[in-house]
Design a protein around this motif. Structure first.
Motif, short mmCIF file in Angstrom:
data_model
loop_
_atom_site.label_atom_id
_atom_site.label_comp_id
_atom_site.label_asym_id
_atom_site.label_seq_id
_atom_site.Cartn_x
_atom_site.Cartn_y
_atom_site.Cartn_z
N GLU A 62 0.84 -1.19 0.00
CA GLU A 62 0.00 0.00 0.00
C GLU A 62 0.88 1.25 0.00
O GLU A 62 1.93 1.27 0.64
N ASP A 63 0.45 2.27 -0.72
CA ASP A 63 1.21 3.51 -0.78
C ASP A 63 1.25 4.20 0.58
O ASP A 63 0.25 4.22 1.29
N THR A 64 2.41 4.77 0.91
CA THR A 64 2.50 5.59 2.12
C THR A 64 2.29 7.06 1.78
O THR A 64 2.01 7.85 2.66
N ARG A 65 2.46 7.39 0.52
CA ARG A 65 2.34 8.76 0.02
C ARG A 65 3.21 9.70 0.86
O ARG A 65 4.35 9.45 1.08
N TRP A 66 2.62 10.78 1.37
CA TRP A 66 3.37 11.77 2.14
C TRP A 66 3.29 11.51 3.63
O TRP A 66 3.85 12.25 4.42
N PHE A 68 3.25 9.25 7.44
CA PHE A 68 4.22 8.56 8.28
C PHE A 68 3.99 7.06 8.17
O PHE A 68 2.86 6.63 8.15
N PRO A 69 5.00 6.25 8.14
CA PRO A 69 6.42 6.54 8.03
C PRO A 69 6.78 7.05 6.65
O PRO A 69 6.16 6.68 5.66
N PHE A 70 7.77 7.87 6.57
CA PHE A 70 8.08 8.64 5.37
C PHE A 70 8.89 7.83 4.35
O PHE A 70 10.07 8.05 4.17
N TYR A 71 8.23 6.91 3.67
CA TYR A 71 8.87 6.17 2.59
C TYR A 71 8.55 6.78 1.23
O TYR A 71 9.14 6.41 0.24
N LYS A 96 11.85 -5.56 0.82
CA LYS A 96 12.11 -4.55 1.83
C LYS A 96 10.75 -4.14 2.38
O LYS A 96 9.84 -3.81 1.60
N TYR A 97 10.60 -4.16 3.69
CA TYR A 97 9.29 -3.87 4.29
C TYR A 97 9.47 -3.15 5.62
O TYR A 97 10.56 -3.07 6.17
N TYR A 98 8.36 -2.63 6.11
CA TYR A 98 8.30 -2.11 7.47
C TYR A 98 7.02 -2.61 8.10
O TYR A 98 6.10 -3.05 7.41
N GLY A 99 6.96 -2.58 9.41
CA GLY A 99 5.74 -2.99 10.10
C GLY A 99 5.85 -4.40 10.66
O GLY A 99 6.89 -5.04 10.60
N TRP A 100 4.72 -4.86 11.19
CA TRP A 100 4.65 -6.16 11.82
C TRP A 100 3.53 -6.98 11.22
O TRP A 100 2.54 -6.44 10.73
N PHE A 108 -0.60 -6.44 8.54
CA PHE A 108 0.40 -7.00 7.64
C PHE A 108 1.60 -6.08 7.52
O PHE A 108 1.46 -4.86 7.63
N ARG A 109 2.76 -6.66 7.27
CA ARG A 109 3.95 -5.88 6.94
C ARG A 109 3.68 -5.18 5.61
O ARG A 109 3.05 -5.77 4.73
N ASN A 110 4.17 -3.96 5.43
CA ASN A 110 3.96 -3.24 4.18
C ASN A 110 5.23 -3.32 3.34
O ASN A 110 6.29 -2.83 3.74
N ALA A 111 5.13 -3.93 2.17
CA ALA A 111 6.27 -4.06 1.26
C ALA A 111 6.58 -2.71 0.65
O ALA A 111 5.70 -2.01 0.17
N VAL A 112 7.86 -2.34 0.68
CA VAL A 112 8.31 -1.07 0.11
C VAL A 112 8.94 -1.30 -1.26
O VAL A 112 8.76 -0.52 -2.18
N SER A 113 9.70 -2.40 -1.39
CA SER A 113 10.30 -2.72 -2.68
C SER A 113 10.52 -4.22 -2.77
O SER A 113 10.60 -4.93 -1.76
N VAL A 114 10.58 -4.69 -4.01
CA VAL A 114 10.85 -6.09 -4.30
C VAL A 114 11.93 -6.10 -5.37
O VAL A 114 11.77 -5.45 -6.41
N LYS A 115 13.03 -6.81 -5.10
CA LYS A 115 14.06 -6.89 -6.13
C LYS A 115 14.58 -8.32 -6.22
O LYS A 115 14.60 -9.05 -5.23
N GLU A 116 14.96 -8.67 -7.42
CA GLU A 116 15.49 -10.01 -7.65
C GLU A 116 16.86 -10.13 -6.99
O GLU A 116 17.65 -9.19 -6.97
N ILE A 117 17.12 -11.30 -6.44
CA ILE A 117 18.41 -11.54 -5.77
C ILE A 117 18.89 -12.92 -6.19
O ILE A 117 18.12 -13.86 -6.30
N SER A 118 20.17 -13.02 -6.47
CA SER A 118 20.72 -14.31 -6.87
C SER A 118 21.23 -15.05 -5.63
O SER A 118 21.41 -14.46 -4.56
#
Length: 155
Positions: A62-66, A68-71, A96-100, A108-118
């Motif tokens: 979910e978007d945090t927009r402007w 808090f927390p300031f992502y 990458k996430y924040y929350g519990w 739910f934890r809020n996902a901030v980014s998802v990136k591929e990792i080898s």
């Protein structure tokens, strides 16, 4: 204060995306037959994951927009599409996430980014959180010493 740092600062999980979904929610949670909409509604994206040890985790996207927390996160739909594409290819990803994740409260934890990792890449660590924990511990220790000084000087 430690709980605020733990909730707000980013953490990282290495996992695989198993599915994605969208739910319409209001202030009371997902809209269902037993919980009809009684106010403004919005779409919330969810990313379903399972790590290599078999642990299942669901992330809110979910978007945090402007706020808090300031992502300053504005691209939930794009992040959802990226997660779905990586899930279709069964790629190992770092979320990458924040929350519990509090099952009892449907939090739910809020996902901030998802990136591929080898497999040969070391995942990121929440170093900034560790710095704040150390700062809070030092502050706590100094505060206790300061307060003890008050009581010792009164004798």
């Amino acid at each position: 204060m430690f709980s605020v740092v733990n909730y707000v600062f980013p953490h990282y999980d290495v996992t695989r995306v198993t599915g994605v979904e969208v739910k319409r929610v209001d202030k009371d949670g997902p809209i269902t037959k037993s919980n009809p909409a009684d106010g403004p509604t919005r779409d919330v994206y969810y990313i379903n994951t399972q790590n290599d040890e078999g642990k299942i985790m669901v992330y809110r996207n979910e978007d945090t927009r402007w706020g808090f927390p300031f992502y300053f996160k504005f691209g939930s739909a794009n992040l959802q599409a990226e997660a779905q594409a990586m899930g279709n290819e069964n790629k190992l990803v770092q979320i990458k996430y924040y929350g519990w994740r509090l099952t009892m409260f449907d939090e739910f934890r809020n996902a901030v980014s998802v990136k591929e990792i080898s497999d040969d890449v070391t995942p990121s660590h929440p170093i900034l959180s560790w710095v704040f924990y150390a700062f809070l511990l030092v502050t706590l220790f100094l505060s206790i010493q300061f307060i003890r000084g008050w009581f010792d000087s009164e004798n």
